[in-house]
Design a protein around this motif. Structure first.
Motif, PDB file in Angstrom:
ATOM      1  N   PHE A 139       0.832  -1.209   0.000  1.00  0.00           N
ATOM      2  CA  PHE A 139       0.000   0.000   0.000  1.00  0.00           C
ATOM      3  C   PHE A 139       0.866   1.259   0.000  1.00  0.00           C
ATOM      4  O   PHE A 139       1.863   1.346   0.716  1.00  0.00           O
ATOM      5  CB  PHE A 139      -0.900  -0.003   1.244  1.00  0.00           C
ATOM      6  CG  PHE A 139      -1.701   1.256   1.409  1.00  0.00           C
ATOM      7  CD1 PHE A 139      -2.784   1.518   0.580  1.00  0.00           C
ATOM      8  CD2 PHE A 139      -1.363   2.189   2.386  1.00  0.00           C
ATOM      9  CE1 PHE A 139      -3.523   2.686   0.728  1.00  0.00           C
ATOM     10  CE2 PHE A 139      -2.101   3.350   2.539  1.00  0.00           C
ATOM     11  CZ  PHE A 139      -3.183   3.601   1.711  1.00  0.00           C
ATOM     12  N   LYS A 140       0.470   2.235  -0.785  1.00  0.00           N
ATOM     13  CA  LYS A 140       1.174   3.520  -0.842  1.00  0.00           C
ATOM     14  C   LYS A 140       0.323   4.588  -0.153  1.00  0.00           C
ATOM     15  O   LYS A 140      -0.695   5.018  -0.698  1.00  0.00           O
ATOM     16  CB  LYS A 140       1.454   3.921  -2.287  1.00  0.00           C
ATOM     17  CG  LYS A 140       2.426   2.991  -2.994  1.00  0.00           C
ATOM     18  CD  LYS A 140       2.729   3.471  -4.411  1.00  0.00           C
ATOM     19  CE  LYS A 140       3.748   2.546  -5.082  1.00  0.00           C
ATOM     20  NZ  LYS A 140       4.084   2.993  -6.459  1.00  0.00           N
ATOM     21  N   LYS A 149       4.072  17.821  -2.780  1.00  0.00           N
ATOM     22  CA  LYS A 149       4.267  16.510  -3.394  1.00  0.00           C
ATOM     23  C   LYS A 149       3.941  15.409  -2.395  1.00  0.00           C
ATOM     24  O   LYS A 149       3.692  15.670  -1.216  1.00  0.00           O
ATOM     25  CB  LYS A 149       5.693  16.383  -3.916  1.00  0.00           C
ATOM     26  CG  LYS A 149       6.028  17.362  -5.044  1.00  0.00           C
ATOM     27  CD  LYS A 149       7.454  17.160  -5.536  1.00  0.00           C
ATOM     28  CE  LYS A 149       7.767  18.131  -6.663  1.00  0.00           C
ATOM     29  NZ  LYS A 149       9.166  17.950  -7.179  1.00  0.00           N
ATOM     30  N   ARG A 150       3.953  14.181  -2.879  1.00  0.00           N
ATOM     31  CA  ARG A 150       3.622  13.024  -2.044  1.00  0.00           C
ATOM     32  C   ARG A 150       4.695  11.943  -2.191  1.00  0.00           C
ATOM     33  O   ARG A 150       5.248  11.733  -3.271  1.00  0.00           O
ATOM     34  CB  ARG A 150       2.271  12.423  -2.467  1.00  0.00           C
ATOM     35  CG  ARG A 150       1.097  13.396  -2.355  1.00  0.00           C
ATOM     36  CD  ARG A 150       0.517  13.407  -0.975  1.00  0.00           C
ATOM     37  NE  ARG A 150      -0.499  14.449  -0.807  1.00  0.00           N
ATOM     38  CZ  ARG A 150      -1.312  14.530   0.237  1.00  0.00           C
ATOM     39  NH1 ARG A 150      -1.220  13.630   1.205  1.00  0.00           N
ATOM     40  NH2 ARG A 150      -2.184  15.496   0.327  1.00  0.00           N
ATOM     41  N   ASP A 151       4.945  11.268  -1.083  1.00  0.00           N
ATOM     42  CA  ASP A 151       5.902  10.157  -1.076  1.00  0.00           C
ATOM     43  C   ASP A 151       5.308   8.987  -1.864  1.00  0.00           C
ATOM     44  O   ASP A 151       4.102   8.743  -1.818  1.00  0.00           O
ATOM     45  CB  ASP A 151       6.165   9.763   0.383  1.00  0.00           C
ATOM     46  CG  ASP A 151       7.183   8.657   0.519  1.00  0.00           C
ATOM     47  OD1 ASP A 151       7.905   8.385  -0.446  1.00  0.00           O
ATOM     48  OD2 ASP A 151       7.258   8.054   1.610  1.00  0.00           O
ATOM     49  N   ASN A 152       6.171   8.236  -2.546  1.00  0.00           N
ATOM     50  CA  ASN A 152       5.706   7.115  -3.361  1.00  0.00           C
ATOM     51  C   ASN A 152       6.116   5.763  -2.793  1.00  0.00           C
ATOM     52  O   ASN A 152       5.954   4.738  -3.451  1.00  0.00           O
ATOM     53  CB  ASN A 152       6.250   7.252  -4.792  1.00  0.00           C
ATOM     54  CG  ASN A 152       5.457   6.433  -5.788  1.00  0.00           C
ATOM     55  OD1 ASN A 152       4.222   6.402  -5.725  1.00  0.00           O
ATOM     56  ND2 ASN A 152       6.142   5.768  -6.696  1.00  0.00           N
ATOM     57  N   THR A 153       6.648   5.737  -1.561  1.00  0.00           N
ATOM     58  CA  THR A 153       7.099   4.480  -0.974  1.00  0.00           C
ATOM     59  C   THR A 153       5.927   3.653  -0.444  1.00  0.00           C
ATOM     60  O   THR A 153       4.829   4.167  -0.224  1.00  0.00           O
ATOM     61  CB  THR A 153       8.102   4.724   0.162  1.00  0.00           C
ATOM     62  OG1 THR A 153       7.500   5.578   1.142  1.00  0.00           O
ATOM     63  CG2 THR A 153       9.360   5.385  -0.367  1.00  0.00           C
ATOM     64  N   GLU A 154       6.185   2.359  -0.232  1.00  0.00           N
ATOM     65  CA  GLU A 154       5.149   1.417   0.169  1.00  0.00           C
ATOM     66  C   GLU A 154       5.237   1.051   1.644  1.00  0.00           C
ATOM     67  O   GLU A 154       6.312   1.049   2.234  1.00  0.00           O
ATOM     68  CB  GLU A 154       5.257   0.118  -0.643  1.00  0.00           C
ATOM     69  CG  GLU A 154       4.957   0.251  -2.108  1.00  0.00           C
ATOM     70  CD  GLU A 154       4.998  -1.098  -2.827  1.00  0.00           C
ATOM     71  OE1 GLU A 154       5.436  -2.094  -2.187  1.00  0.00           O
ATOM     72  OE2 GLU A 154       4.603  -1.160  -3.992  1.00  0.00           O
ATOM     73  N   ILE A 155       4.094   0.705   2.196  1.00  0.00           N
ATOM     74  CA  ILE A 155       3.993   0.015   3.483  1.00  0.00           C
ATOM     75  C   ILE A 155       3.480  -1.385   3.177  1.00  0.00           C
ATOM     76  O   ILE A 155       2.686  -1.590   2.247  1.00  0.00           O
ATOM     77  CB  ILE A 155       3.070   0.786   4.438  1.00  0.00           C
ATOM     78  CG1 ILE A 155       3.798   2.040   4.948  1.00  0.00           C
ATOM     79  CG2 ILE A 155       2.625  -0.080   5.619  1.00  0.00           C
ATOM     80  CD1 ILE A 155       2.983   2.913   5.849  1.00  0.00           C
ATOM     81  N   GLN A 207      12.074   3.276   7.947  1.00  0.00           N
ATOM     82  CA  GLN A 207      10.752   2.719   7.649  1.00  0.00           C
ATOM     83  C   GLN A 207       9.747   3.019   8.755  1.00  0.00           C
ATOM     84  O   GLN A 207       8.565   3.247   8.478  1.00  0.00           O
ATOM     85  CB  GLN A 207      10.865   1.213   7.435  1.00  0.00           C
ATOM     86  CG  GLN A 207      11.632   0.837   6.181  1.00  0.00           C
ATOM     87  CD  GLN A 207      11.901  -0.653   6.111  1.00  0.00           C
ATOM     88  OE1 GLN A 207      12.409  -1.253   7.066  1.00  0.00           O
ATOM     89  NE2 GLN A 207      11.572  -1.271   4.995  1.00  0.00           N
ATOM     90  N   LEU A 208      10.212   3.026   9.996  1.00  0.00           N
ATOM     91  CA  LEU A 208       9.315   3.324  11.117  1.00  0.00           C
ATOM     92  C   LEU A 208       8.920   4.796  11.136  1.00  0.00           C
ATOM     93  O   LEU A 208       7.769   5.141  11.434  1.00  0.00           O
ATOM     94  CB  LEU A 208       9.981   2.940  12.432  1.00  0.00           C
ATOM     95  CG  LEU A 208      10.398   1.471  12.563  1.00  0.00           C
ATOM     96  CD1 LEU A 208      11.011   1.221  13.926  1.00  0.00           C
ATOM     97  CD2 LEU A 208       9.212   0.548  12.333  1.00  0.00           C
ATOM     98  N   ALA A 212       5.068   6.132  10.903  1.00  0.00           N
ATOM     99  CA  ALA A 212       4.434   7.049  11.851  1.00  0.00           C
ATOM    100  C   ALA A 212       3.930   8.300  11.143  1.00  0.00           C
ATOM    101  O   ALA A 212       2.843   8.813  11.450  1.00  0.00           O
ATOM    102  CB  ALA A 212       5.422   7.414  12.951  1.00  0.00           C
ATOM    103  N   LEU A 213       4.692   8.798  10.176  1.00  0.00           N
ATOM    104  CA  LEU A 213       4.253   9.962   9.405  1.00  0.00           C
ATOM    105  C   LEU A 213       3.022   9.634   8.564  1.00  0.00           C
ATOM    106  O   LEU A 213       2.117  10.471   8.413  1.00  0.00           O
ATOM    107  CB  LEU A 213       5.390  10.449   8.509  1.00  0.00           C
ATOM    108  CG  LEU A 213       6.548  11.150   9.231  1.00  0.00           C
ATOM    109  CD1 LEU A 213       7.754  11.271   8.302  1.00  0.00           C
ATOM    110  CD2 LEU A 213       6.122  12.527   9.740  1.00  0.00           C
ATOM    111  N   ALA A 214       2.966   8.433   8.035  1.00  0.00           N
ATOM    112  CA  ALA A 214       1.789   8.005   7.273  1.00  0.00           C
ATOM    113  C   ALA A 214       0.560   7.932   8.169  1.00  0.00           C
ATOM    114  O   ALA A 214      -0.545   8.343   7.775  1.00  0.00           O
ATOM    115  CB  ALA A 214       2.048   6.653   6.614  1.00  0.00           C
ATOM    116  N   ALA A 215       0.729   7.402   9.387  1.00  0.00           N
ATOM    117  CA  ALA A 215      -0.386   7.343  10.329  1.00  0.00           C
ATOM    118  C   ALA A 215      -0.870   8.744  10.687  1.00  0.00           C
ATOM    119  O   ALA A 215      -2.081   9.003  10.779  1.00  0.00           O
ATOM    120  CB  ALA A 215       0.044   6.584  11.582  1.00  0.00           C
ATOM    121  N   HIS A 216       0.065   9.665  10.880  1.00  0.00           N
ATOM    122  CA  HIS A 216      -0.290  11.063  11.172  1.00  0.00           C
ATOM    123  C   HIS A 216      -1.094  11.663  10.024  1.00  0.00           C
ATOM    124  O   HIS A 216      -2.113  12.340  10.245  1.00  0.00           O
ATOM    125  CB  HIS A 216       0.980  11.865  11.408  1.00  0.00           C
ATOM    126  CG  HIS A 216       0.771  13.350  11.460  1.00  0.00           C
ATOM    127  ND1 HIS A 216       0.216  13.987  12.552  1.00  0.00           N
ATOM    128  CD2 HIS A 216       1.042  14.322  10.537  1.00  0.00           C
ATOM    129  CE1 HIS A 216       0.158  15.281  12.318  1.00  0.00           C
ATOM    130  NE2 HIS A 216       0.638  15.518  11.103  1.00  0.00           N
TER     131      HIS A 216
END
Length: 284
Positions: A139-140, A149-155, A207-208, A212-216
């Motif tokens: 998931f991105k 802009k937006r980050d394109n990395t995956e979780i 990655q952590l 955490a930034l994605a959760a925020h």
């Protein structure tokens, strides 16, 4: 649904987890008559292949059948293993990353693609997800960075409002140069930067931090799913949590071990995890 019999493998005590998984994989492959190969190196890995019966040795059959019937899940199996060009023995076998016995992504899919897991009320309660949730792998979250802009990395996985980063034998959560970290728009709002761990001029546990930034940004929860035999990874996660400024966000940052999760899984899947990965439910 088939039930896997108890398999009692001869595994030495006190060995490193990666070595244990390789030994288990070899014995599992030989007992089950599975197609497998080995990589070279100081810590050789074991890779499983497809059988003539459309099964795959690295996956529990009920989970693999579900994967084969779900196009997005099946595409996840296609990533090429980084070692296959230089080390493969069989010229007609293009190793894939999820063929590897050490793959945390394969373990994740073995569990969450199993048809009996997410219909379990106990599993739903442990994870905090809805009964109709469908896992999305790779998931991105599209976390905001500077300049709109937006980050394109995956979780690794998203289920309902839960983001999951899964680990097994990986050495750490990756390090990154400060410039890569500082591109995130909300970095200073989320973290006390002085508290973030660093080594050799790089920020640890990239990655952590991303999770955490994605959760925020999304309002979701973020869970690290790792092995209880890896206290180093558990401590690394707690160090990142301690650097989070918001108590509300800390509440949405979680830790779950494979062993804890095993306690709410169907019995047939628990037997598979115990034999192939040495994962036993907590207290057993």
């Amino acid at each position: 649904m088939p039930v896997l019999e108890h398999l009692d493998f001869d595994i030495p005590e006190g060995i490193e987890l990666r070595t244990e998984l390789s030994l288990r994989a070899l014995q599992f492959a030989k007992v089950k008559g599975l197609r497998y190969d080995r990589t070279d190196g100081a810590a050789p890995g074991v890779l499983f292949g497809h059988s003539d019966e459309c099964q795959h040795g690295n996956f529990y059959p009920p989970s693999y059948r579900e994967i084969a019937n779900h196009p997005q899940w099946e595409r996840r199996l296609g990533k090429v293993h980084t070692a296959f060009k230089r080390a493969r023995v069989r010229a007609n076998w293009d190793w894939k990353e999820l063929d590897c016995a050490h793959s945390s992504d394969a373990l994740l899919m073995n569990i969450f693609c199993h048809p009996g897991v997410l219909i379990s009320e106990r599993a739903q309660a442990m994870l905090g997800v809805d009964s109709h949730a469908v896992p999305e792998f790779g998931f991105k979250p599209r976390t905001p960075i500077h300049n709109d802009k937006r980050d394109n990395t995956e979780i690794d996985m998203k289920i309902d409002c839960l983001l999951v980063e899964a680990k097994l034998t990986e050495s750490d959560f990756q390090s990154a140069r400060c410039g890569l970290i500082s591109r995130y728009r909300d970095l200073e709002a989320v973290f006390d930067l002085i508290e973030l761990p660093s080594r050799n001029g790089k920020v640890c546990s990239y990655q952590l931090i991303r999770g955490a930034l994605a959760a925020h940004a999304t309002g979701d929860s973020f869970c690290v799913l790792c092995d209880a035999r890896r206290p180093d990874l558990i401590e690394a996660w707690y160090r990142i949590i301690r650097a989070v400024r918001s108590h509300e966000l800390r509440y949405r940052l979680k830790l779950l071990t494979w062993q804890e999760l095993a306690g709410v899984l169907p019995n047939d899947l628990r037997l598979f995890l115990a034999a192939k990965y040495g994962i036993h439910q907590s207290g057993c």
